[in-house]
Write an enzyme that holds these catalytic residues in place. Structure first.
Site, short mmCIF file in Angstrom:
data_model
loop_
_atom_site.label_atom_id
_atom_site.label_comp_id
_atom_site.label_asym_id
_atom_site.label_seq_id
_atom_site.Cartn_x
_atom_site.Cartn_y
_atom_site.Cartn_z
N ASN A 175 0.76 -1.36 0.32
CA ASN A 175 0.15 0.27 -0.42
C ASN A 175 1.18 1.41 -0.21
OD1 ASN A 175 -1.90 2.39 0.45
ND2 ASN A 175 -2.49 1.69 2.59
N THR A 207 -0.84 -1.71 -4.68
CA THR A 207 -2.68 -1.48 -4.80
C THR A 207 -2.71 0.06 -5.55
OG1 THR A 207 -2.58 -0.44 -1.69
CG2 THR A 207 -2.51 -2.83 -3.10
N ASN A 211 -9.49 -1.40 -0.82
CA ASN A 211 -10.09 -2.43 -1.65
C ASN A 211 -9.44 -2.84 -3.27
OD1 ASN A 211 -11.91 -3.16 0.85
ND2 ASN A 211 -12.77 -1.75 -0.29
N ASP A 234 -2.40 -2.24 9.23
CA ASP A 234 -2.75 -3.62 10.08
C ASP A 234 -4.36 -3.69 9.01
OD1 ASP A 234 -1.26 -4.19 12.04
OD2 ASP A 234 -2.29 -2.53 12.73
N GLU A 239 -8.31 -5.80 4.22
CA GLU A 239 -8.92 -5.89 3.14
C GLU A 239 -8.36 -7.43 2.92
OE1 GLU A 239 -7.47 -3.71 -0.10
OE2 GLU A 239 -7.50 -1.71 1.23
N GLY A 264 2.87 1.41 7.79
CA GLY A 264 1.42 1.88 8.06
C GLY A 264 2.07 2.80 9.77
N GLY A 266 -0.51 2.26 11.66
CA GLY A 266 -0.43 1.62 12.98
C GLY A 266 -0.31 -0.05 12.43
N ARG A 344 0.72 9.53 14.49
CA ARG A 344 -0.48 10.57 14.80
C ARG A 344 -1.08 10.13 15.99
NH1 ARG A 344 -5.05 7.45 11.84
NH2 ARG A 344 -3.72 5.73 10.97
N GLY A 576 -9.12 -1.01 13.62
CA GLY A 576 -8.93 -0.04 12.77
C GLY A 576 -9.23 0.30 11.58
P1 ADP Z 1 -2.32 2.74 8.46
O1 ADP Z 1 -1.82 2.04 9.07
O2 ADP Z 1 -0.89 3.78 7.57
O3 ADP Z 1 -2.97 3.90 8.59
P2 ADP Z 1 -3.23 0.66 6.19
O4 ADP Z 1 -2.83 -0.84 5.74
O5 ADP Z 1 -4.36 -0.10 7.67
O6 ADP Z 1 -1.98 1.67 6.41
O7 ADP Z 1 -4.02 1.40 5.11
C1 ADP Z 1 -4.92 2.56 5.53
C2 ADP Z 1 -6.22 2.66 4.66
O8 ADP Z 1 -5.67 2.77 3.06
C3 ADP Z 1 -6.66 1.37 4.41
O9 ADP Z 1 -8.07 1.71 4.72
C4 ADP Z 1 -6.28 0.10 3.24
O10 ADP Z 1 -7.77 -0.69 3.13
C5 ADP Z 1 -6.46 1.63 2.66
N1 ADP Z 1 -5.88 1.65 1.17
C6 ADP Z 1 -4.69 0.11 0.85
N2 ADP Z 1 -4.02 0.90 -0.59
C7 ADP Z 1 -4.94 1.41 -0.64
C8 ADP Z 1 -4.23 2.60 -1.91
N3 ADP Z 1 -3.56 2.34 -2.95
N4 ADP Z 1 -4.92 3.61 -1.84
C9 ADP Z 1 -5.48 4.57 -1.03
N5 ADP Z 1 -5.66 3.76 0.21
C10 ADP Z 1 -5.40 2.58 -0.02
MG MG Z 2 -4.59 1.66 9.22
#
Ligand code: ADP
Ligand code: MG
Length: 606
Positions: A175, A207, A211, A234, A239, A264, A266, A344, A576
């Site tokens: 991501n 990604t 989703n 997480d 997903e 990430g 979290g 954050r 989360g």
């Molecule tokens: P963080 O810990 O920084 O929040 P996450 O893995 O929890 O990172 O991802 C944050 C959100 O981004 C999740 O809801 C995930 O489903 C969504 N996500 C995944 N890929 C992408 C993308 N390419 N662009 C935007 N959001 C995405």
């Molecule tokens: Mg998150």
């Protein structure tokens, strides 16, 4: 003799690149001892390399035409010193002794190449090199050595490469937006070099939107992969897990090992994996390298999933938490500070502390007491220090008083819930004393209460979709069974958690295990002061918050629960991710998923 110190192999080898240096190597189940024999023997100073720091060991291939052995991983060329010699190399990532200026603390890469030259023929030397590499690899991967486990002697001659599984293939989802948007650079700098070094092949998919991974999971061929690994927080694992559960063949699909490499903001599951392996608290790149090392091992552990049904009937499969109140507010309201990474949550905590809110609601749960040993319950009530009947007592305090659980991070799970810890009835006396809480801010009009793109697995009410049945849960519109416990009143937070960590530096449930067929239902009643709440969160870094004996903090192990928010506005999260606001209920499904933890299941560390 202790199993860990049992000698597996012993031998004398040269070092690549120098004729003079010779070493005695002793391999035990947990360590490689390297003692220099020449030019200067050092009896008292031997290098002990714990195998938990080793990423890979392999014999070096000889170039066609009998040239120099080929070093994989670059940089450490081995001159051809004699035609008869063979070589094997160890790729290690030991912790740095001290912090190097400008780089993260963490680990350093070290490659040790040994020359096998005692036998008169190249073929024999090559066999020895292979034996050493195979033995070390077996110990890393938890593969039994020949003769092991059946009471006979270890048969070193039978240690051949045929013991090793075929190289793994991983599907990586990255991501690029997670955390501080460093996931791709982490891949280039740490993850891909280490994965290649460990002889793992991969396909990397970046990604493009939320989703995306969940959609792609629907059409992958399960048999093509040995694991699905996410490089993110997480949220992307959420997903993947829900994507697997949405497949028609979910029963098979959910057995796919899943891994997480923290990029990430979290990174709770990564922190839980790190802690489970016996490593100290780590953040950022240090946590990432620890987790990559463990991922390359590939050992998996069963992981509980919690099936969460929200008010519309959607089902979510959760591996981390359900949160309402303070924890959910911090998580979602700090989204706008995403650019500072994990920090954050600190910013969000201070903000939410400043405007401490209280939420009215009803929490019902099925305690594990219905399955747990009554013996333990009795020992609580008859303990000299604990008064016989103590309704409304926080679990942490009651347990530390009995001496059954010290509250130390590595103490075993307090599988305790009995009549003593029933919370029925009105609000706690003194709850209103400090009166710092207030009703939550109403949401601005038009703002959705549902997570963007939160799809869930829709189950028409009452109909089985073929998904695992929540046998402990009545329909959401019906009352909970009479043997459930209920607590109603004002809360600052409710947190159902089933991993040790809530964030990389928040050990919210130090006693949790990946698969214990129960969840930990924690809640903080309204009336707690800001200072006391801050103290709880600060203590959570070491997981010692239950020892603070905060009278507003409660924690019970449960098999199922229902949360009915009575305040009209608020935030609910699952792992989360924000879900629709309203009543929800959940049940544990023990050991449904498989998490790549890198250590044998049910052990702490290697
Ligand atoms: P963080 O810990 O920084 O929040 P996450 O893995 O929890 O990172 O991802 C944050 C959100 O981004 C999740 O809801 C995930 O489903 C969504 N996500 C995944 N890929 C992408 C993308 N390419 N662009 C935007 N959001 C995405
Ligand atoms: Mg998150």
């Amino acid at each position: 003799m202790e199993a860990a110190s049992e000698v597996v192999l012993h031998g004398e080898f040269g070092a690549a690149g120098t004729r003079a240096a010779r070493y005695a190597l002793t391999l035990t189940r947990g360590e490689l001892h390297v003692q220099r024999l020449s030019p200067r023997p050092e009896d008292d100073r031997r290098l002990v390399l714990p195998l938990r720091h080793v990423l890979e060991c392999r014999p070096l291939a000889r170039a066609a035409g009998g040239g120099q052995p080929r070093e994989v991983g670059g940089g450490e060329g081995v001159p051809e010193e004699e035609e008869m010699a063979a070589h094997f190399a160890l790729y290690c990532y030991p912790p740095r002794k001290r912090k190097v200026m400008g780089s993260a603390r963490g680990r350093q890469r070290l490659v040790k190449t040994f020359r096998v030259d005692s036998a008169p023929s190249r073929q024999e030397n090559q066999a020895v090199a292979e034996r050493w590499a195979t033995a070390i690899k077996c110990l890393l991967l938890g593969i039994q050595l020949p003769g092991e486990g059946d009471g006979s002697y270890l048969s070193t001659a039978a240690i051949t490469a045929s013991l090793l599984p075929k190289p793994r293939r991983l599907l990586l989802f990255v991501n690029p937006r997670s955390g501080r948007s460093l996931a791709m650079s982490y891949c280039e700098k740490h993850i891909l070099p280490m994965i290649l070094e460990a002889n793992i092949s991969y396909n990397l998919i970046c990604t493009e939107y939320q989703n995306h991974a969940r959609e792609l999971i629907q059409s992958i061929e399960l048999c093509e992969w040995d694991g699905i690994v996410i490089v993110s927080g997480d949220g992307l694992l959420y997903e993947v897990i829900n994507g697997l559960m949405e497949r028609p063949d979910w029963e098979k699909a959910i057995e796919m090992p899943v891994g997480i490499l923290p990029a990430g903001s979290g990174n709770a599951v990564a922190a839980a994996i790190n802690h489970n392996a016996g490593y100290g608290m780590a953040m950022g790149e240090e946590l990432l390298v620890n987790c990559t090392l463990l991922l390359c091992r590939g050992l998996t552990s069963p992981m509980d999933l919690v099936s969460v049904t929200t008010v519309s009937g959607r089902r979510h499969f959760s591996f981390l938490s359900v949160a309402w109140g303070f924890v959910a507010d911090v998580d979602i309201e700090s989204e706008r500070y995403r650019s500072v990474g994990a920090a954050r949550f600190s910013v969000g905590t201070l903000m939410c502390l400043a405007s401490l809110r209280r939420y009215r609601g009803r929490l019902s749960y099925l305690p594990t007491a219905f399955r747990a040993k009554r013996l333990l319950c009795r020992s609580v009530t008859t303990s000299a220090d604990a008064p016989p009947a103590a309704p409304h007592r926080p679990l942490g305090r009651a347990l530390s008083e009995t001496g059954l659980w010290s509250g130390a991070p590595d103490s075993p799970s307090p599988f305790l819930a009995c009549e003593n810890f029933s919370f029925e009835g009105p609000s706690l006396p003194g709850e209103e004393e400090e009166g710092e809480g207030r009703e939550p801010h109403p949401r601005p009009e038009g703002e959705s209460q549902e997570a963007g793109g939160d799809a869930g697995c829709r189950t028409p009410s009452g109909e089985s979709s073929g998904l695992p049945e929540d046998t402990l849960l009545p329909p959401l519109e019906q009352p909970v069974p009479p043997h459930w416990e209920t607590v109603e009143g004002d809360f600052v937070l409710v947190l159902a958690i089933y991993q040790t960590h809530l964030g990389a530096d928040l050990m919210a449930a130090p006693f949790a295990r990946f698969s214990e067929h129960c969840l930990h239902l924690c809640y903080v009643r309204a009336g707690i002061s800001r200072r006391a709440l801050l103290r709880l969160f600060l203590a959570m870094e070491k997981g010692t918050h239950f020892s603070l004996e905060c009278p507003h903090l409660f924690c019970v192990p449960a098999l199922a629960f229902r949360l009915e928010p009575l305040s009209p506005h608020g935030i609910l999260t699952v792992d989360g991710e924000q879900v629709e606001y309203g009543p929800l209920q959940a049940q544990v499904h023990g050991g449904m998923a498989r998490l790549i933890t890198g250590v044998p299941a049910n052990t702490n560390g290697l």
